[in-house]
Scaffold this motif. Sequence first.
Motif, mmCIF file in Angstrom:
data_model
loop_
_atom_site.group_PDB
_atom_site.id
_atom_site.type_symbol
_atom_site.label_atom_id
_atom_site.label_comp_id
_atom_site.label_asym_id
_atom_site.label_seq_id
_atom_site.Cartn_x
_atom_site.Cartn_y
_atom_site.Cartn_z
ATOM 1 N N ASP A 170 -27.540 -53.164 48.623
ATOM 2 C CA ASP A 170 -28.609 -53.258 49.614
ATOM 3 C C ASP A 170 -29.603 -54.359 49.245
ATOM 4 O O ASP A 170 -29.829 -54.640 48.074
ATOM 5 N N ASP A 171 -30.206 -54.947 50.273
ATOM 6 C CA ASP A 171 -31.358 -55.827 50.049
ATOM 7 C C ASP A 171 -32.667 -55.082 50.321
ATOM 8 O O ASP A 171 -33.728 -55.700 50.389
ATOM 9 N N VAL A 173 -33.642 -53.735 52.997
ATOM 10 C CA VAL A 173 -34.124 -53.994 54.357
ATOM 11 C C VAL A 173 -33.089 -53.436 55.321
ATOM 12 O O VAL A 173 -31.920 -53.841 55.281
ATOM 13 N N ALA A 174 -33.497 -52.502 56.181
ATOM 14 C CA ALA A 174 -32.525 -51.776 57.001
ATOM 15 C C ALA A 174 -31.902 -52.632 58.098
ATOM 16 O O ALA A 174 -30.733 -52.432 58.445
ATOM 17 N N THR A 176 -31.200 -55.860 58.202
ATOM 18 C CA THR A 176 -30.329 -56.981 57.818
ATOM 19 C C THR A 176 -28.967 -56.392 57.453
ATOM 20 O O THR A 176 -28.891 -55.533 56.580
ATOM 21 N N PRO A 177 -27.918 -56.802 58.127
ATOM 22 C CA PRO A 177 -26.612 -56.233 57.831
ATOM 23 C C PRO A 177 -26.129 -56.606 56.440
ATOM 24 O O PRO A 177 -26.530 -57.633 55.889
HETATM 25 CA CA CA Z 1 -29.910 -54.782 54.703
#
Ligand code: CA
Length: 236
Positions: A170-171, A173-174, A176-177
């Motif tokens: 994960d980055d 951030v929800a 951003t795919p």
């Molecule tokens: Ca993301």
Amino acid sequence: GLGVINIPVYVHVVYSNANQNISNTQIASQISVLNEDFRKANNDLNLPSGTTFANDATDVEIEFTLANTFRYSNARTSWGTNNAVKSAYPPVSPSTHLNIWVAEIGGGILGYAQFPGGNSATDGVVISPQYFGTTGFVSAPFNKGRTATHEVGHYLNLRHIWGDGRCRQDDFVADTPSSDGPNYGCPSFPTVNCKTPDMTMNYMDYTNDACMYMFTDGQRNRMRAILNPGGARAAL
Ligand code: CA
Ligand code: ARG
Ligand code: ZN
């Protein structure tokens, strides 16, 4: 919310030759790009219509003001990524100002940044002169000021779009795919590595300056969270 936030900027130009002693015009061109990109005022927004990304570009509502420029001549021709330039020329008021060193890093490296919460003696962003701004001593395809946009994204707590891992990393951030790794050049849409299209046009990928042109709402919220009272960069 905080509304539009203004971040004052100190630019430290460290040069070993005349080209690297970039002009005030070149510096101003970079401040303009930061203001365009963080206000969604960039004129190159080109999200593929009719796709899931079509409405994802967001105004982060952060602006940047050049507070002062410092210039230092130094015979050293490359500074690496280990903060040496910051030891030589320490940041000025890093709790209240974004410090940017424009100095040759070497090795073709465009820039590097420190995340929030780190040592104040090394806080800020370093960018090689030829990748800073849009006019003067600049080098295509990194001559549209997006290295600073990307690095300031890190400085404001954003991770790379691929989370520096594979599809399942994960980055934080929800919206951003997930993606598998960095994309380079100017990928066509859709570029799929993890079941859904990669957001190759996000400032936090590694594509060419001309092919990155957006932050998402989730990235906006993550950046602004650290500027809120109690956040690691609230004093900005
Ligand atoms: Ca993301
Ligand atoms: N490689 C650098 C980093 O990871 C900057 C990449 C910026 N990309 C660009 N198209 N300007 O921080
Ligand atoms: Zn990066």
